[in-house]
Design a protein around this motif. Structure first.
Motif, PDB file in Angstrom:
ATOM      1  N   PHE A  39       0.845  -1.197   0.000  1.00 57.66           N
ATOM      2  CA  PHE A  39       0.000   0.000   0.000  1.00 57.66           C
ATOM      3  C   PHE A  39       0.878   1.245   0.000  1.00 57.66           C
ATOM      4  O   PHE A  39       1.142   1.832   1.039  1.00 57.66           O
ATOM      5  N   LYS A  40       1.317   1.641  -1.164  1.00 58.59           N
ATOM      6  CA  LYS A  40       2.276   2.739  -1.291  1.00 58.59           C
ATOM      7  C   LYS A  40       1.711   4.093  -0.873  1.00 58.59           C
ATOM      8  O   LYS A  40       2.443   4.977  -0.453  1.00 58.59           O
ATOM      9  N   LYS A  41       0.403   4.270  -0.953  1.00 52.03           N
ATOM     10  CA  LYS A  41      -0.196   5.577  -0.649  1.00 52.03           C
ATOM     11  C   LYS A  41      -0.642   5.724   0.799  1.00 52.03           C
ATOM     12  O   LYS A  41      -1.242   6.734   1.161  1.00 52.03           O
ATOM     13  N   ASP A  42      -0.362   4.768   1.631  1.00 53.19           N
ATOM     14  CA  ASP A  42      -0.750   4.812   3.041  1.00 53.19           C
ATOM     15  C   ASP A  42       0.214   5.729   3.799  1.00 53.19           C
ATOM     16  O   ASP A  42       1.249   5.309   4.289  1.00 53.19           O
ATOM     17  N   LYS A  43      -0.149   6.997   3.880  1.00 53.40           N
ATOM     18  CA  LYS A  43       0.750   7.992   4.471  1.00 53.40           C
ATOM     19  C   LYS A  43       0.863   7.849   5.983  1.00 53.40           C
ATOM     20  O   LYS A  43       1.908   8.116   6.557  1.00 53.40           O
ATOM     21  N   HIS A  44      -0.200   7.441   6.641  1.00 54.40           N
ATOM     22  CA  HIS A  44      -0.144   7.300   8.093  1.00 54.40           C
ATOM     23  C   HIS A  44       0.841   6.210   8.507  1.00 54.40           C
ATOM     24  O   HIS A  44       1.605   6.367   9.460  1.00 54.40           O
ATOM     25  N   SER A  45       0.841   5.119   7.781  1.00 55.95           N
ATOM     26  CA  SER A  45       1.783   4.043   8.092  1.00 55.95           C
ATOM     27  C   SER A  45       3.211   4.445   7.760  1.00 55.95           C
ATOM     28  O   SER A  45       4.147   4.035   8.446  1.00 55.95           O
ATOM     29  N   SER A  46       3.391   5.253   6.714  1.00 49.84           N
ATOM     30  CA  SER A  46       4.751   5.677   6.375  1.00 49.84           C
ATOM     31  C   SER A  46       5.315   6.594   7.457  1.00 49.84           C
ATOM     32  O   SER A  46       6.506   6.536   7.767  1.00 49.84           O
ATOM     33  N   VAL A  47       4.458   7.413   8.064  1.00 51.04           N
ATOM     34  CA  VAL A  47       4.899   8.265   9.167  1.00 51.04           C
ATOM     35  C   VAL A  47       5.280   7.397  10.366  1.00 51.04           C
ATOM     36  O   VAL A  47       6.306   7.622  11.014  1.00 51.04           O
ATOM     37  N   GLY A  48       4.481   6.381  10.659  1.00 55.37           N
ATOM     38  CA  GLY A  48       4.796   5.461  11.748  1.00 55.37           C
ATOM     39  C   GLY A  48       6.090   4.712  11.501  1.00 55.37           C
ATOM     40  O   GLY A  48       6.873   4.482  12.425  1.00 55.37           O
ATOM     41  N   LEU A  49       6.331   4.343  10.248  1.00 53.81           N
ATOM     42  CA  LEU A  49       7.570   3.663   9.891  1.00 53.81           C
ATOM     43  C   LEU A  49       8.772   4.570  10.122  1.00 53.81           C
ATOM     44  O   LEU A  49       9.771   4.155  10.714  1.00 53.81           O
ATOM     45  N   LEU A  50       8.681   5.803   9.700  1.00 55.09           N
ATOM     46  CA  LEU A  50       9.781   6.751   9.900  1.00 55.09           C
ATOM     47  C   LEU A  50      10.051   6.992  11.382  1.00 55.09           C
ATOM     48  O   LEU A  50      11.208   7.060  11.799  1.00 55.09           O
ATOM     49  N   LYS A  51       8.996   7.103  12.178  1.00 55.08           N
ATOM     50  CA  LYS A  51       9.170   7.302  13.619  1.00 55.08           C
ATOM     51  C   LYS A  51       9.868   6.108  14.257  1.00 55.08           C
ATOM     52  O   LYS A  51      10.750   6.271  15.113  1.00 55.08           O
ATOM     53  N   ALA A  52       9.473   4.899  13.846  1.00 54.57           N
ATOM     54  CA  ALA A  52      10.084   3.692  14.411  1.00 54.57           C
ATOM     55  C   ALA A  52      11.555   3.596  14.019  1.00 54.57           C
ATOM     56  O   ALA A  52      12.399   3.245  14.844  1.00 54.57           O
ATOM     57  N   VAL A  53      11.873   3.934  12.773  1.00 53.48           N
ATOM     58  CA  VAL A  53      13.266   3.879  12.312  1.00 53.48           C
ATOM     59  C   VAL A  53      14.118   4.885  13.081  1.00 53.48           C
ATOM     60  O   VAL A  53      15.228   4.571  13.525  1.00 53.48           O
ATOM     61  N   ASN A  54      13.600   6.095  13.252  1.00 57.49           N
ATOM     62  CA  ASN A  54      14.352   7.125  13.968  1.00 57.49           C
ATOM     63  C   ASN A  54      14.545   6.763  15.438  1.00 57.49           C
ATOM     64  O   ASN A  54      15.613   7.000  16.007  1.00 57.49           O
ATOM     65  N   ARG A  55      13.528   6.172  16.051  1.00 57.26           N
ATOM     66  CA  ARG A  55      13.638   5.770  17.452  1.00 57.26           C
ATOM     67  C   ARG A  55      14.673   4.662  17.622  1.00 57.26           C
ATOM     68  O   ARG A  55      15.480   4.671  18.567  1.00 57.26           O
ATOM     69  N   ARG A  56      14.651   3.698  16.683  1.00 58.53           N
ATOM     70  CA  ARG A  56      15.639   2.618  16.748  1.00 58.53           C
ATOM     71  C   ARG A  56      17.051   3.161  16.553  1.00 58.53           C
ATOM     72  O   ARG A  56      17.996   2.731  17.212  1.00 58.53           O
ATOM     73  N   LYS A  57      17.198   4.139  15.662  1.00 56.02           N
ATOM     74  CA  LYS A  57      18.508   4.747  15.419  1.00 56.02           C
ATOM     75  C   LYS A  57      19.032   5.433  16.680  1.00 56.02           C
ATOM     76  O   LYS A  57      20.208   5.298  17.030  1.00 56.02           O
ATOM     77  N   LYS A  58      18.157   6.136  17.392  1.00 53.27           N
ATOM     78  CA  LYS A  58      18.566   6.787  18.638  1.00 53.27           C
ATOM     79  C   LYS A  58      18.982   5.764  19.684  1.00 53.27           C
ATOM     80  O   LYS A  58      19.973   5.953  20.395  1.00 53.27           O
ATOM     81  N   LEU A  59      18.244   4.674  19.795  1.00 53.51           N
ATOM     82  CA  LEU A  59      18.590   3.631  20.756  1.00 53.51           C
ATOM     83  C   LEU A  59      19.908   2.959  20.390  1.00 53.51           C
ATOM     84  O   LEU A  59      20.724   2.650  21.263  1.00 53.51           O
ATOM     85  N   LEU A  60      20.148   2.741  19.097  1.00 58.60           N
ATOM     86  CA  LEU A  60      21.419   2.157  18.671  1.00 58.60           C
ATOM     87  C   LEU A  60      22.578   3.098  18.953  1.00 58.60           C
ATOM     88  O   LEU A  60      23.656   2.664  19.365  1.00 58.60           O
ATOM     89  N   ASP A  61      22.374   4.398  18.752  1.00 56.01           N
ATOM     90  CA  ASP A  61      23.421   5.373  19.071  1.00 56.01           C
ATOM     91  C   ASP A  61      23.735   5.366  20.565  1.00 56.01           C
ATOM     92  O   ASP A  61      24.894   5.454  20.969  1.00 56.01           O
ATOM     93  N   TYR A  62      22.690   5.247  21.394  1.00 58.51           N
ATOM     94  CA  TYR A  62      22.875   5.185  22.843  1.00 58.51           C
ATOM     95  C   TYR A  62      23.702   3.953  23.217  1.00 58.51           C
ATOM     96  O   TYR A  62      24.636   4.034  24.017  1.00 58.51           O
ATOM     97  N   LEU A  63      23.347   2.800  22.629  1.00 54.97           N
ATOM     98  CA  LEU A  63      24.090   1.580  22.929  1.00 54.97           C
ATOM     99  C   LEU A  63      25.538   1.686  22.478  1.00 54.97           C
ATOM    100  O   LEU A  63      26.449   1.244  23.178  1.00 54.97           O
ATOM    101  N   LYS A  64      25.753   2.263  21.308  1.00 52.37           N
ATOM    102  CA  LYS A  64      27.109   2.401  20.787  1.00 52.37           C
ATOM    103  C   LYS A  64      27.962   3.262  21.709  1.00 52.37           C
ATOM    104  O   LYS A  64      29.135   2.978  21.941  1.00 52.37           O
TER     105      LYS A  64
END
Length: 82
Positions: A39-64
């Motif tokens: 579902f390429k046009k599902d903008k709400h899910s794409s926003v949720g995906l970006l938030k999850a990716v950014n949150r994981r990146k912050k947690l990985l930076d913290y661990l590093k």
């Protein structure tokens, strides 16, 4: 509890540690990525995906920064590239 979370959890009921949160977010990101391919046009899910990716990146930076051995361990167990 999913397979990835079991691999990196510190104990059986672990949901709050950085490692467990990264495993949970990785699973969520994979599910949302599969959904976005359908579902390429599902903008709400794409926003949720970006938030999850950014949150994981912050947690990985913290661990590093603070627990380098746990950081290397989680990259290998979850097959993440950095």
């Amino acid at each position: 509890m999913n397979k990835k979370l079991k691999e990196v959890a510190l104990h059986e009921k672990d949901t709050g540690s950085s490692e467990a949160q990264i495993a949970f977010l990785t699973d969520k990101i994979e599910n949302l990525s599969a959904h976005m391919k359908k579902f390429k046009k599902d903008k709400h899910s794409s926003v949720g995906l970006l938030k999850a990716v950014n949150r994981r990146k912050k947690l990985l930076d913290y661990l590093k920064k603070n627990k380098s051995d746990a950081y290397k361990n989680i990259l290998t167990k979850l097959n993440l590239r950095k």
